[in-house]
Design a protein around this motif. Sequence first.
Motif, PDB file in Angstrom:
ATOM      1  N   VAL A   3      18.691  -0.639  75.469  1.00  0.00           N
ATOM      2  CA  VAL A   3      19.706   0.232  74.886  1.00  0.00           C
ATOM      3  C   VAL A   3      19.664   1.546  75.645  1.00  0.00           C
ATOM      4  O   VAL A   3      18.632   2.195  75.713  1.00  0.00           O
ATOM      5  CB  VAL A   3      19.443   0.470  73.385  1.00  0.00           C
ATOM      6  CG1 VAL A   3      20.516   1.348  72.787  1.00  0.00           C
ATOM      7  CG2 VAL A   3      19.363  -0.845  72.640  1.00  0.00           C
ATOM      8  N   ASP A   4      20.816   1.903  76.235  1.00  0.00           N
ATOM      9  CA  ASP A   4      20.834   3.104  77.061  1.00  0.00           C
ATOM     10  C   ASP A   4      22.007   4.004  76.734  1.00  0.00           C
ATOM     11  O   ASP A   4      22.966   3.600  76.090  1.00  0.00           O
ATOM     12  CB  ASP A   4      20.823   2.748  78.546  1.00  0.00           C
ATOM     13  CG  ASP A   4      21.941   1.797  78.938  1.00  0.00           C
ATOM     14  OD1 ASP A   4      22.986   1.769  78.266  1.00  0.00           O
ATOM     15  OD2 ASP A   4      21.774   1.083  79.931  1.00  0.00           O
ATOM     16  N   ASP A  10      20.351   5.958  81.174  1.00  0.00           N
ATOM     17  CA  ASP A  10      18.895   5.879  81.021  1.00  0.00           C
ATOM     18  C   ASP A  10      18.595   5.326  79.639  1.00  0.00           C
ATOM     19  O   ASP A  10      19.328   5.581  78.673  1.00  0.00           O
ATOM     20  CB  ASP A  10      18.254   7.264  81.163  1.00  0.00           C
ATOM     21  CG  ASP A  10      18.221   7.752  82.598  1.00  0.00           C
ATOM     22  OD1 ASP A  10      18.293   6.904  83.516  1.00  0.00           O
ATOM     23  OD2 ASP A  10      18.122   8.977  82.804  1.00  0.00           O
ATOM     24  N   ASP A  11      17.501   4.556  79.544  1.00  0.00           N
ATOM     25  CA  ASP A  11      17.087   4.024  78.248  1.00  0.00           C
ATOM     26  C   ASP A  11      16.717   5.164  77.308  1.00  0.00           C
ATOM     27  O   ASP A  11      16.152   6.174  77.726  1.00  0.00           O
ATOM     28  CB  ASP A  11      15.873   3.102  78.403  1.00  0.00           C
ATOM     29  CG  ASP A  11      16.221   1.782  79.060  1.00  0.00           C
ATOM     30  OD1 ASP A  11      17.414   1.439  79.133  1.00  0.00           O
ATOM     31  OD2 ASP A  11      15.285   1.084  79.503  1.00  0.00           O
ATOM     32  N   TYR A  12      17.022   4.988  76.026  1.00  0.00           N
ATOM     33  CA  TYR A  12      16.606   5.973  75.032  1.00  0.00           C
ATOM     34  C   TYR A  12      15.093   5.937  74.916  1.00  0.00           C
ATOM     35  O   TYR A  12      14.458   4.897  75.084  1.00  0.00           O
ATOM     36  CB  TYR A  12      17.237   5.667  73.668  1.00  0.00           C
ATOM     37  CG  TYR A  12      18.732   5.844  73.641  1.00  0.00           C
ATOM     38  CD1 TYR A  12      19.304   7.090  73.881  1.00  0.00           C
ATOM     39  CD2 TYR A  12      19.570   4.779  73.371  1.00  0.00           C
ATOM     40  CE1 TYR A  12      20.682   7.259  73.860  1.00  0.00           C
ATOM     41  CE2 TYR A  12      20.950   4.943  73.341  1.00  0.00           C
ATOM     42  CZ  TYR A  12      21.496   6.184  73.585  1.00  0.00           C
ATOM     43  OH  TYR A  12      22.859   6.352  73.564  1.00  0.00           O
ATOM     44  N   GLN A  17      15.362  11.462  75.849  1.00  0.00           N
ATOM     45  CA  GLN A  17      16.441  10.482  75.712  1.00  0.00           C
ATOM     46  C   GLN A  17      16.631  10.026  74.260  1.00  0.00           C
ATOM     47  O   GLN A  17      16.931   8.873  74.002  1.00  0.00           O
ATOM     48  CB  GLN A  17      16.146   9.265  76.591  1.00  0.00           C
ATOM     49  CG  GLN A  17      15.960   9.553  78.058  1.00  0.00           C
ATOM     50  CD  GLN A  17      17.179  10.110  78.710  1.00  0.00           C
ATOM     51  OE1 GLN A  17      17.188  11.249  79.115  1.00  0.00           O
ATOM     52  NE2 GLN A  17      18.218   9.331  78.813  1.00  0.00           N
ATOM     53  N   ILE A  18      16.469  10.926  73.326  1.00  0.00           N
ATOM     54  CA  ILE A  18      16.631  10.603  71.910  1.00  0.00           C
ATOM     55  C   ILE A  18      18.108  10.312  71.648  1.00  0.00           C
ATOM     56  O   ILE A  18      18.977  11.079  72.068  1.00  0.00           O
ATOM     57  CB  ILE A  18      16.153  11.782  71.035  1.00  0.00           C
ATOM     58  CG1 ILE A  18      14.663  12.030  71.265  1.00  0.00           C
ATOM     59  CG2 ILE A  18      16.451  11.540  69.567  1.00  0.00           C
ATOM     60  CD1 ILE A  18      14.154  13.311  70.665  1.00  0.00           C
ATOM     61  N   PRO A  19      18.429   9.202  70.967  1.00  0.00           N
ATOM     62  CA  PRO A  19      19.845   8.906  70.697  1.00  0.00           C
ATOM     63  C   PRO A  19      20.416   9.864  69.650  1.00  0.00           C
ATOM     64  O   PRO A  19      19.904   9.969  68.545  1.00  0.00           O
ATOM     65  CB  PRO A  19      19.818   7.461  70.176  1.00  0.00           C
ATOM     66  CG  PRO A  19      18.452   7.252  69.650  1.00  0.00           C
ATOM     67  CD  PRO A  19      17.542   8.151  70.451  1.00  0.00           C
TER      68      PRO A  19
END
Length: 169
Positions: A3-4, A10-12, A17-19
């Motif tokens: 999941v990016d 970039d991947d969470y 990289q917090i969604p």
Amino acid sequence: MNVDCGICYDDYDSNEQIPCIGTCGHTICNRCRTSMTSSKCPHCNRKEAFAVKHVNKQLWDLIQFANFIFKKPEVQKENISSDAPRCSRCQEPSKKLRVCQDCCLKSGCVSKFRRESEDEEENVEEVCQRIRDQALCGDCIIDGDHFRHKTEYVDLFIDSYMSFLKNKC
């Protein structure tokens, strides 16, 4: 499970990289949210959609659960000492700095020709330092103006330039 972020791809993760979810329902990472010049959604252009940080808890929990089930460890940055050489653009330490050959030649940092009047010993050290001062990490090369330029690891570039100087003298 992969999941990016739909902006930087970039991947969470649990650091930068917090969604984050906007008031429109779209999700992007916090790094992209903070680097945006406005708070409107980059997907649907809704105004003020990302004005306030709201973590997408459902997606966050799903990612954490999937990482636990599939034993995917949290991605960590390489263990790089604080005295490692730093990128000239972002100032982050890196083990693998590169230099843009095209820009070194254009800027005059290195020359294709050597004048006979130049003092070899002093010039060599000076040139090596100028090359090191232009060193970039991989991220800055890809994200910056050097994306399609010819690059080489700093030490290899210096070695090849030293060979060039020896052959010209």
